[in-house]
Design a protein around this motif. Structure first.
Motif, PDB file in Angstrom:
ATOM      1  N   GLN A 163       2.091   8.491  -2.457  1.00  0.00           N
ATOM      2  CA  GLN A 163       2.606   9.857  -2.456  1.00  0.00           C
ATOM      3  C   GLN A 163       2.859  10.349  -1.031  1.00  0.00           C
ATOM      4  O   GLN A 163       3.877  10.984  -0.743  1.00  0.00           O
ATOM      5  N   SER A 164       1.946  10.029  -0.128  1.00  0.00           N
ATOM      6  CA  SER A 164       2.134  10.451   1.261  1.00  0.00           C
ATOM      7  C   SER A 164       3.373   9.794   1.863  1.00  0.00           C
ATOM      8  O   SER A 164       4.089  10.407   2.651  1.00  0.00           O
ATOM      9  N   TYR A 165       3.625   8.523   1.474  1.00  0.00           N
ATOM     10  CA  TYR A 165       4.813   7.835   1.999  1.00  0.00           C
ATOM     11  C   TYR A 165       6.088   8.477   1.452  1.00  0.00           C
ATOM     12  O   TYR A 165       7.078   8.640   2.177  1.00  0.00           O
ATOM     13  N   VAL A 166       6.075   8.833   0.171  1.00  0.00           N
ATOM     14  CA  VAL A 166       7.236   9.544  -0.397  1.00  0.00           C
ATOM     15  C   VAL A 166       7.460  10.855   0.349  1.00  0.00           C
ATOM     16  O   VAL A 166       8.593  11.237   0.667  1.00  0.00           O
ATOM     17  N   GLU A 167       6.374  11.559   0.651  1.00  0.00           N
ATOM     18  CA  GLU A 167       6.496  12.823   1.381  1.00  0.00           C
ATOM     19  C   GLU A 167       7.030  12.606   2.788  1.00  0.00           C
ATOM     20  O   GLU A 167       7.883  13.360   3.272  1.00  0.00           O
ATOM     21  N   ALA A 168       6.509  11.573   3.479  1.00  0.00           N
ATOM     22  CA  ALA A 168       6.963  11.292   4.835  1.00  0.00           C
ATOM     23  C   ALA A 168       8.449  10.946   4.852  1.00  0.00           C
ATOM     24  O   ALA A 168       9.207  11.390   5.729  1.00  0.00           O
ATOM     25  N   THR A 169       8.891  10.136   3.891  1.00  0.00           N
ATOM     26  CA  THR A 169      10.307   9.777   3.820  1.00  0.00           C
ATOM     27  C   THR A 169      11.157  10.998   3.485  1.00  0.00           C
ATOM     28  O   THR A 169      12.251  11.183   4.036  1.00  0.00           O
ATOM     29  N   LEU A 195       0.831  -1.201   0.000  1.00  0.00           N
ATOM     30  CA  LEU A 195       0.000   0.000   0.000  1.00  0.00           C
ATOM     31  C   LEU A 195       0.866   1.251   0.000  1.00  0.00           C
ATOM     32  O   LEU A 195       0.591   2.214  -0.707  1.00  0.00           O
ATOM     33  N   LEU A 196       1.934   1.222   0.811  1.00  0.00           N
ATOM     34  CA  LEU A 196       2.822   2.378   0.857  1.00  0.00           C
ATOM     35  C   LEU A 196       3.553   2.571  -0.465  1.00  0.00           C
ATOM     36  O   LEU A 196       3.778   3.694  -0.902  1.00  0.00           O
ATOM     37  N   LYS A 197       3.925   1.484  -1.112  1.00  0.00           N
ATOM     38  CA  LYS A 197       4.700   1.585  -2.346  1.00  0.00           C
ATOM     39  C   LYS A 197       3.840   1.939  -3.547  1.00  0.00           C
ATOM     40  O   LYS A 197       4.252   2.717  -4.405  1.00  0.00           O
ATOM     41  N   ASN A 198       2.629   1.355  -3.604  1.00  0.00           N
ATOM     42  CA  ASN A 198       1.843   1.466  -4.826  1.00  0.00           C
ATOM     43  C   ASN A 198       0.459   2.076  -4.637  1.00  0.00           C
ATOM     44  O   ASN A 198      -0.260   2.268  -5.615  1.00  0.00           O
ATOM     45  N   GLY A 199       0.039   2.346  -3.403  1.00  0.00           N
ATOM     46  CA  GLY A 199      -1.327   2.781  -3.189  1.00  0.00           C
ATOM     47  C   GLY A 199      -2.283   1.608  -3.342  1.00  0.00           C
ATOM     48  O   GLY A 199      -1.871   0.445  -3.390  1.00  0.00           O
ATOM     49  N   THR A 200      -3.569   1.873  -3.400  1.00  0.00           N
ATOM     50  CA  THR A 200      -4.549   0.790  -3.540  1.00  0.00           C
ATOM     51  C   THR A 200      -4.706   0.452  -5.006  1.00  0.00           C
ATOM     52  O   THR A 200      -5.648   0.872  -5.676  1.00  0.00           O
ATOM     53  N   GLY A 201      -3.768  -0.342  -5.555  1.00  0.00           N
ATOM     54  CA  GLY A 201      -3.821  -0.743  -6.957  1.00  0.00           C
ATOM     55  C   GLY A 201      -4.510  -2.069  -7.131  1.00  0.00           C
ATOM     56  O   GLY A 201      -5.047  -2.668  -6.206  1.00  0.00           O
ATOM     57  N   ASN A 202      -4.468  -2.583  -8.371  1.00  0.00           N
ATOM     58  CA  ASN A 202      -5.107  -3.860  -8.672  1.00  0.00           C
ATOM     59  C   ASN A 202      -4.400  -5.042  -8.030  1.00  0.00           C
ATOM     60  O   ASN A 202      -4.948  -6.138  -7.963  1.00  0.00           O
ATOM     61  N   ASP A 203      -3.166  -4.843  -7.576  1.00  0.00           N
ATOM     62  CA  ASP A 203      -2.429  -5.940  -6.961  1.00  0.00           C
ATOM     63  C   ASP A 203      -2.940  -6.258  -5.571  1.00  0.00           C
ATOM     64  O   ASP A 203      -2.535  -7.259  -4.979  1.00  0.00           O
ATOM     65  N   LEU A 204      -3.816  -5.415  -4.998  1.00  0.00           N
ATOM     66  CA  LEU A 204      -4.313  -5.631  -3.641  1.00  0.00           C
ATOM     67  C   LEU A 204      -5.838  -5.734  -3.676  1.00  0.00           C
ATOM     68  O   LEU A 204      -6.536  -4.730  -3.528  1.00  0.00           O
ATOM     69  N   PRO A 205      -6.372  -6.933  -3.884  1.00  0.00           N
ATOM     70  CA  PRO A 205      -7.832  -7.075  -3.905  1.00  0.00           C
ATOM     71  C   PRO A 205      -8.429  -6.687  -2.561  1.00  0.00           C
ATOM     72  O   PRO A 205      -7.844  -6.914  -1.500  1.00  0.00           O
ATOM     73  N   LEU A 206      -9.635  -6.103  -2.619  1.00  0.00           N
ATOM     74  CA  LEU A 206     -10.302  -5.668  -1.398  1.00  0.00           C
ATOM     75  C   LEU A 206     -10.580  -6.849  -0.479  1.00  0.00           C
ATOM     76  O   LEU A 206     -10.485  -6.723   0.747  1.00  0.00           O
ATOM     77  N   GLU A 207     -10.898  -8.019  -1.055  1.00  0.00           N
ATOM     78  CA  GLU A 207     -11.184  -9.181  -0.227  1.00  0.00           C
ATOM     79  C   GLU A 207      -9.957  -9.604   0.575  1.00  0.00           C
ATOM     80  O   GLU A 207     -10.071 -10.000   1.739  1.00  0.00           O
TER      81      GLU A 207
END
Length: 763
Positions: A503-509, A375-387
């Motif tokens: 984006q928030s993770y990039v900003e935090a880092t 989630l930190l690297k890619n956000g909520t993309g297709n690689d992370l199903p909601l289920e």
């Protein structure tokens, strides 16, 4: 053997069951069945053909639905948008994506994507001009002009009847053409997906369901046209075809030519197609006479062989359970098995599966951490199903989200003296009800770093920054209570969409790495960095853009890097600075990328400076910077993968040399190579295929077995040499693993003279 009692008991239960269910009722009903056999068999054969044809209809309807579903997925596939398909850089990815879609359905002979108004058509073989396409595929009835018109004007899924197609002037095939407009169910489709389907693919589907059927099979569309047919040496003229297409669903007897034919007709409610099978009536009912004779023979011998059949079936039913039991036992090497068998094998397997379920629960935190890290690297993309996220207890149901980066000058220690692996516990899944917020903690590869995903609710955007600072103060307070030293904290911007967490993770880092003070407990907000100016004019690039661009390149995050480039140039287009000054500002953006590449050790980007620095417009510069960012991110990803493989190879070599050291552990290796234990555990399992503790146990077990075979040394000495300090426990595990005690193992495979002494040691 221990299992013999349960085995015979289970076999007896199966035998009695089959005798009761199969043999006794069959004998009792023999007389009644024989009296009605002929009529019943005739009805069954007719109904069987209807059912088989219905099944064939269902299969083909399902395949047609799959083709429409594929077209829907193509319509929403980001790799197959008109821009990416027609773009010279991304078109190769689009072709590869089409090939993947083609592979998902076995009846597709070829798949094409046409963007309406374009002169080109795209397939799994590449892009070609429509004139080349019509030259390569010459239809008997479908003229090029009609083909162009249908591709551009078709509003609904349309299937053309099979016709002869000359392919590449060499091969002739009978193909059906299925056109699906995309986007589906939209009044103005932007393209058309065209499928070529071999006529034999549809008829073979029907034949595979009908089995040994030797008659004629025909598929009619809703207009009565023959879509596909398989004559099986039968003939059909236009008049017979017209009469067959008008038949109501069911079983019919008609005269075709000089013979009567038995015809079965089924109509699809999905697309209006009619499926028809036809065969001479004599052939259709001739099987009844063979079945009559067969029934007499079977019923005459069933009493004599009924018991034997029941026993054989019972044994056959038992064999899969026996194999499953042996499979489960073989997979439990190094794992704790139930101490005593249950009432039978099924109960034993159930207990074992329960044990596996517990082990899976133990692995859930690692999977959860990996999911949050993605989630930190890619956000909520297709690689992370909601289920999947819900299964792991991750629910993104707040109105705002932001990322936090925590780091210590040294490896932190919990105040209560608990294990290092419990460091993330205060933030693993913490609710802050008084702040209407929830925190998810992520353990990063660095042993002295943590990341947090924080979700909270706020009624207005203006309240979000204030809420973020209040939440961070609370997190800092919790860290002060839990750890022996306060962490330095970098805080990203809050976003309403979880997809922007990367984006928030990039900003935090960026905030963490650009903190001015290294004092423990310092907090840096990215918003504060971005609001700091160097005294320049308002039209210069904001510092936040350059910071996020540099950090995203360091992390290999192309999505955020491309967004920053686009944001920067969009701001410049909206400015009023003269063109010479704009070029200088653009060079500031380019210098940031080149400087970051240099810091990452990427030297070959210097070669592209002449090409990037020559641009005539901001659009041209944007395209070149995208390519440069993609090149840098690709090399960063490759470098990270290489470093990870190199590190794992070093660790594996270290384990091979030191597996006999009793102090070897997951924590000791993590500390030695400066990686977090959970990260090392996941990476090790991906490389070795098993977890760390099981791998060490197997290495030690193999070495003990080797020494038992090749030496006569006492068992205690052998166990001590491989790093095991508890001989009785080792002997129990050895027996559970091999089925033999060490003494029995040596007697069977090793030195016979020392086996008796080893057996005495075990006692």
């Amino acid at each position: 053997m221990k299992w013999n009692h349960y085995k015979s008991k289970l076999l007896l239960r199966y035998t009695v069951s089959y005798l009761s269910i199969f043999l006794v009722p069959l004998i009792f009903l023999t007389v009644i069945i024989y009296q009605n056999a002929v009529d019943n068999l005739r009805s069954e054969i007719e109904q069987k053909n209807v059912n088989q044809l219905v099944q064939a209809k269902t299969v083909i309807d399902g395949r047609m639905k799959e083709l429409q579903d594929i077209a829907s997925r193509i319509a929403y596939d980001e790799q197959l948008t008109p821009y990416r398909v027609q773009h010279p850089y991304f078109s190769r990815e689009a072709i590869a994506a089409l090939d993947k879609y083609k592979a998902t359905n076995a009846i597709i002979s070829e798949l094409f994507l046409y963007i309406r108004g374009d002169d080109n058509i795209y397939s799994t073989q590449g892009m070609e001009h429509l004139d080349v396409f019509t030259e390569r595929y010459k239809f008997h009835n479908w003229k090029p002009e009609a083909l162009y018109r249908d591709l551009n004007e078709t509003q609904h899924p349309t299937m053309r009847p099979a016709e002869s197609v000359t392919q590449s002037a060499l091969v002739q095939k009978s193909l059906l053409s299925f056109m699906v407009p995309i986007t589906p169910n939209k009044p103005y489709p932007h393209g058309t997906v065209l499928y070529f389907i071999d006529e034999s693919s549809l008829t073979d589907l029907i034949d595979s369901v009908l089995g040994d059927f030797q008659g004629m099979t025909v598929i009619f569309d809703e207009q009565g046209r023959i879509l596909a047919a398989n004559a099986h040496q039968e003939t059909i003229d236009s008049g017979d075809a017209s009469s067959l297409s008008r038949l109501e669903p069911g079983i019919h007897s008609i005269r075709a030519g000089s013979q009567r034919h038995s015809v079965v007709s089924v109509r699809s409610s999905a697309n209006g197609w009619t499926y028809v099978t036809s065969m001479p009536s004599d052939q259709f009912f001739s099987r009844i006479f063979h079945i009559q004779t067969f029934i007499v023979i079977v019923f005459s011998v069933v009493v004599a062989f009924g018991t034997l059949i029941a026993v054989l079936l019972a044994r056959r039913q038992y064999f899969p359970i026996s194999d499953l039991m042996e499979f489960v036992k073989s997979k439990k090497r190094g794992a704790a098995a139930p101490q005593a068998p249950a009432s039978n094998e099924l109960e034993w397997i159930r207990e074992t599966l329960r044990d596996y379920s517990l082990r899976i629960d133990m692995q859930e935190p690692y999977a959860r951490n990996q999911c949050l890290y993605m989630l930190l690297k890619n956000g909520t993309g297709n690689d992370l199903p909601l289920e999947l996220m819900h299964t792991l207890g991750i629910r993104l149901e707040h109105s705002y989200y932001f990322a936090v980066h925590l780091g210590w000058n040294g490896t932190p220690g919990p105040k209560d003296g608990s294990e290092r692996s419990a460091m993330i516990e205060p933030f693993s899944d913490a609710g802050l009800p008084e702040l209407d917020a929830h925190v998810y903690g992520i353990e990063l590869p660095h042993p002295d770093r943590l990341a947090l995903i924080v979700g909270f609710n706020a009624e207005q955007d203006a309240q979000a920054p204030v809420r973020i600072r209040g939440i961070v103060d609370e997190l800092r307070r919790i860290a002060g209570e839990r750890y022996d030293s306060l962490p330095s904290i970098g805080v990203g911007t809050g976003y309403t969409d979880p997809a922007d967490l990367n984006q928030s993770y990039v900003e935090a880092t960026s905030a963490f790495e650009n903190r001015v003070s290294s004092e423990a407990g310092s907090v840096v907000y990215f918003d504060d960095l971005s609001h700091f100016h160097d005294g320049g004019e308002a039209f210069w690039l904001p510092k936040e853009v350059l910071l996020k661009l540099a950090q995203s390149l360091k992390q290999g995050n192309l999505e955020v890097a491309a967004h920053m480039v686009s944001t920067a140039l969009t701001n410049l287009r909206a400015g009023v600075a003269p063109m010479p000054l704009l070029r200088c500002i653009c060079f500031d953006l380019l210098n940031t990328m080149l400087k970051t590449a240099s810091e990452l050790g990427i030297r070959d980007v210097v070669q592209v400076i002449p090409q990037v620095t020559t641009f005539e417009s901001l659009e041209e510069l944007e395209e070149k910077l995208f390519v440069l960012a993609a090149n840098i991110c690709e090399q960063v990803e490759r470098k990270l993968e290489t470093e990870e493989r190199f590190l794992l190879d070093r660790i594996m070599a270290y384990i091979e040399e030191n597996y006999a050291d009793y102090s070897l552990s997951l924590e000791s290796i993590s500390e030695k190579y400066a990686v977090s234990p959970s990260y090392f555990s996941r990476s090790f399992k991906e490389k070795a295929g098993i977890n760390f503790s099981k791998y060490i146990w197997q290495k030690r077990l193999d070495e003990v077995m080797h020494q038992l075979k090749s030496t006569s040394d006492p068992l205690k000495d052998i166990i001590a040499r491989v790093g095991y300090l508890d001989p009785p426990n080792f002997i129990r595990k050895f027996k559970k693993e091999t089925g033999l005690t060490p003494g029995q193992f040596r007697k069977m495979y090793g030195n016979q003279e020392s086996a008796a002494a080893l057996a005495a040691d075990e006692e």
